[in-house]
Design an enzyme around this catalytic site. Sequence first.
Site, PDB file in Angstrom:
ATOM      1  N   ALA A 287       0.798  -1.235   0.000  1.00 53.77           N
ATOM      2  CA  ALA A 287       0.000   0.000   0.000  1.00 53.77           C
ATOM      3  C   ALA A 287       0.828   1.280   0.000  1.00 53.77           C
ATOM      4  O   ALA A 287       0.293   2.361  -0.268  1.00 53.77           O
ATOM      5  CB  ALA A 287      -0.939  -0.008   1.202  1.00 53.77           C
ATOM      6  N   THR A 288       2.124   1.179   0.301  1.00 59.56           N
ATOM      7  CA  THR A 288       2.949   2.391   0.326  1.00 59.56           C
ATOM      8  C   THR A 288       3.606   2.682  -1.025  1.00 59.56           C
ATOM      9  O   THR A 288       4.304   3.685  -1.178  1.00 59.56           O
ATOM     10  CB  THR A 288       4.064   2.266   1.397  1.00 59.56           C
ATOM     11  OG1 THR A 288       4.808   1.070   1.148  1.00 59.56           O
ATOM     12  CG2 THR A 288       3.465   2.208   2.795  1.00 59.56           C
ATOM     13  N   GLY A 289       3.373   1.812  -2.002  1.00 56.93           N
ATOM     14  CA  GLY A 289       3.993   1.990  -3.311  1.00 56.93           C
ATOM     15  C   GLY A 289       3.281   2.987  -4.199  1.00 56.93           C
ATOM     16  O   GLY A 289       2.164   3.439  -3.903  1.00 56.93           O
TER      17      GLY A 289
ATOM     18  N   LEU B 286       1.901   2.546  -7.128  1.00 57.29           N
ATOM     19  CA  LEU B 286       0.673   2.050  -7.758  1.00 57.29           C
ATOM     20  C   LEU B 286      -0.540   2.321  -6.872  1.00 57.29           C
ATOM     21  O   LEU B 286      -1.580   2.802  -7.344  1.00 57.29           O
ATOM     22  CB  LEU B 286       0.789   0.552  -8.052  1.00 57.29           C
ATOM     23  CG  LEU B 286      -0.459  -0.090  -8.672  1.00 57.29           C
ATOM     24  CD1 LEU B 286      -0.739   0.486 -10.051  1.00 57.29           C
ATOM     25  CD2 LEU B 286      -0.302  -1.604  -8.761  1.00 57.29           C
TER      26      LEU B 286
ATOM     27  N   HIS C 278      -2.964  -3.732 -17.299  1.00 55.04           N
ATOM     28  CA  HIS C 278      -3.906  -2.605 -17.264  1.00 55.04           C
ATOM     29  C   HIS C 278      -4.262  -2.074 -18.655  1.00 55.04           C
ATOM     30  O   HIS C 278      -5.284  -1.405 -18.823  1.00 55.04           O
ATOM     31  CB  HIS C 278      -3.389  -1.475 -16.375  1.00 55.04           C
ATOM     32  CG  HIS C 278      -2.152  -0.797 -16.887  1.00 55.04           C
ATOM     33  ND1 HIS C 278      -0.886  -1.206 -16.544  1.00 55.04           N
ATOM     34  CD2 HIS C 278      -2.001   0.261 -17.703  1.00 55.04           C
ATOM     35  CE1 HIS C 278      -0.006  -0.426 -17.131  1.00 55.04           C
ATOM     36  NE2 HIS C 278      -0.645   0.473 -17.837  1.00 55.04           N
TER      37      HIS C 278
ATOM     38  N   HIS D 248       2.140  -6.101 -22.513  1.00 59.30           N
ATOM     39  CA  HIS D 248       1.280  -5.179 -23.259  1.00 59.30           C
ATOM     40  C   HIS D 248       1.230  -5.488 -24.753  1.00 59.30           C
ATOM     41  O   HIS D 248       0.152  -5.626 -25.337  1.00 59.30           O
ATOM     42  CB  HIS D 248       1.761  -3.735 -23.076  1.00 59.30           C
ATOM     43  CG  HIS D 248       1.790  -3.272 -21.657  1.00 59.30           C
ATOM     44  ND1 HIS D 248       0.894  -3.712 -20.714  1.00 59.30           N
ATOM     45  CD2 HIS D 248       2.601  -2.387 -21.019  1.00 59.30           C
ATOM     46  CE1 HIS D 248       1.162  -3.115 -19.554  1.00 59.30           C
ATOM     47  NE2 HIS D 248       2.188  -2.322 -19.715  1.00 59.30           N
TER      48      HIS D 248
ATOM     49  N   LYS E  39      12.107   3.556 -24.869  1.00 63.08           N
ATOM     50  CA  LYS E  39      12.129   4.716 -23.982  1.00 63.08           C
ATOM     51  C   LYS E  39      13.002   5.804 -24.592  1.00 63.08           C
ATOM     52  O   LYS E  39      13.851   5.527 -25.441  1.00 63.08           O
ATOM     53  CB  LYS E  39      12.650   4.322 -22.593  1.00 63.08           C
ATOM     54  CG  LYS E  39      11.659   3.430 -21.837  1.00 63.08           C
ATOM     55  CD  LYS E  39      12.069   3.249 -20.399  1.00 63.08           C
ATOM     56  CE  LYS E  39      10.983   2.521 -19.610  1.00 63.08           C
ATOM     57  NZ  LYS E  39       9.745   3.316 -19.474  1.00 63.08           N
TER      58      LYS E  39
END
Length: 457
Positions: free
Chosen positions: A11-13, A15, A173, A235, A318
């Site tokens: 939860a601290t990341g 995302l 996603h 992806h 990139k």
Amino acid sequence: MNNCTFIIMGATGDLAKRKLIPAIYNLIVKNKINKCAIVGVARSEQKSKALLNLSKPFIKRKEKSVLNKLEKAFHYISIDFNDFSEYKKIVHTLDEVEKKQGLSGNRLFYLATLPEQFDSITKHLSKSNLTKTKGWSRVVYEKPFGNDLKSAKKINKCIQRVFKEDQVYRVDHYLSKEIVENIVFIRFANTVFEPLWNRKYVDNVQIVLSEKLGVEKRGNFYDKTGALRDVVQNHLLQLLALTAMEEPERLSADNIRDEKARILKKVKTKDVLLGQYEQYTKESNVEKNSRTETFAALHLEINNTRWKGVPFFLKTGKKLEKNQVSILIQFKRPKCLLDPCPEATNRLEIRIQPDLGFAIELNAKSPGESKTMPVKMNFCHSCLFAANTPSAYETVLQAVINGDQSRFVRNDEIEYQWKAIDRIKSKKHNVHTYKQGSDGPKALEKFTKQHNMRWNV
């Protein structure tokens, strides 16, 4: 009942902060969920309110009443994911919170952690009976799902010992973006396309995901991963599978995933070009002598009746000149009945980022002349639906709550994708340097000439 408890492992990341908590907020705003609790779990010591405040900059159109509701629903626990005894904290918190808030026991476990932790967390969730509840229990795994075929199989075997496949949701996603879902509708809801969607009429297919950004703060992760594992394995191969799959018996999760798996099983690699942007080795947490690829161009073929001989060109990188995600279906030239013959061929472009939509390019008569000119018929998805288009992670969470697995990747798909990447990684390829802000290595020119193609996206 349309309520559940979200348990976010990691939860601290970024995302959780940037995507998951804002997505839950939006579901509350739109009344997609009646009641909920959010239990964040991670290693570091944090105050619930302080952690929730980190997400607020990423929440659009803030409503005070909804923010208050979110704060009351949010709880945080610090544990060591590898220590089974600490999972008692989660058991106690969930029992207390669900009873206090009158929740039905539906639990959505979201593993927003490193893949190395999937195995341990999965075993401990089961052993602690956290997934045994009077409601439904579903677990979501965030990419990357392993780092090669061997590790992916290990994770899959661990999951299969603990959960049924209909409880498991593996996230890519991109599959939850509205325009990506539209690929299936463009094909199967329009008779104008499906009869042409084959080797007789299609010259080539191009799938591109380019980024202007570099590795930023992800140097340590990216240097061990590279473009093939980070983007192509998930992806791009999923976009290829959606584009190329046969018509499913029904537009259901199992039928769609059956057809995607059949395509991924038939993928053959014909050519590979890899690159690395200048100054990459000076990025933070990147090895000085690293040969990790930040660019990849691939020529793939699908060995089946529909697509045999049709090249599928994939490109990602990139520090390229623009941000773009798109799919181009390049149709073959028609029989020439004119003088001069049309120079342009028909094409269908599906734009996923930045300007959602699709366009069809046709040949039409040039006014006052006996020759043709290309004309584009354009649909701008964001122009028509922008305010009503849910975020990808909003769609992800809603689909899990609804038990809809059509937007998620099945275990056999994951393994076929890794097989394709492992075959490429098993061979030595030169890694060509390219300038930042360019369209890739100079060797890309040779690649395009060799395959008698031109990048049109």
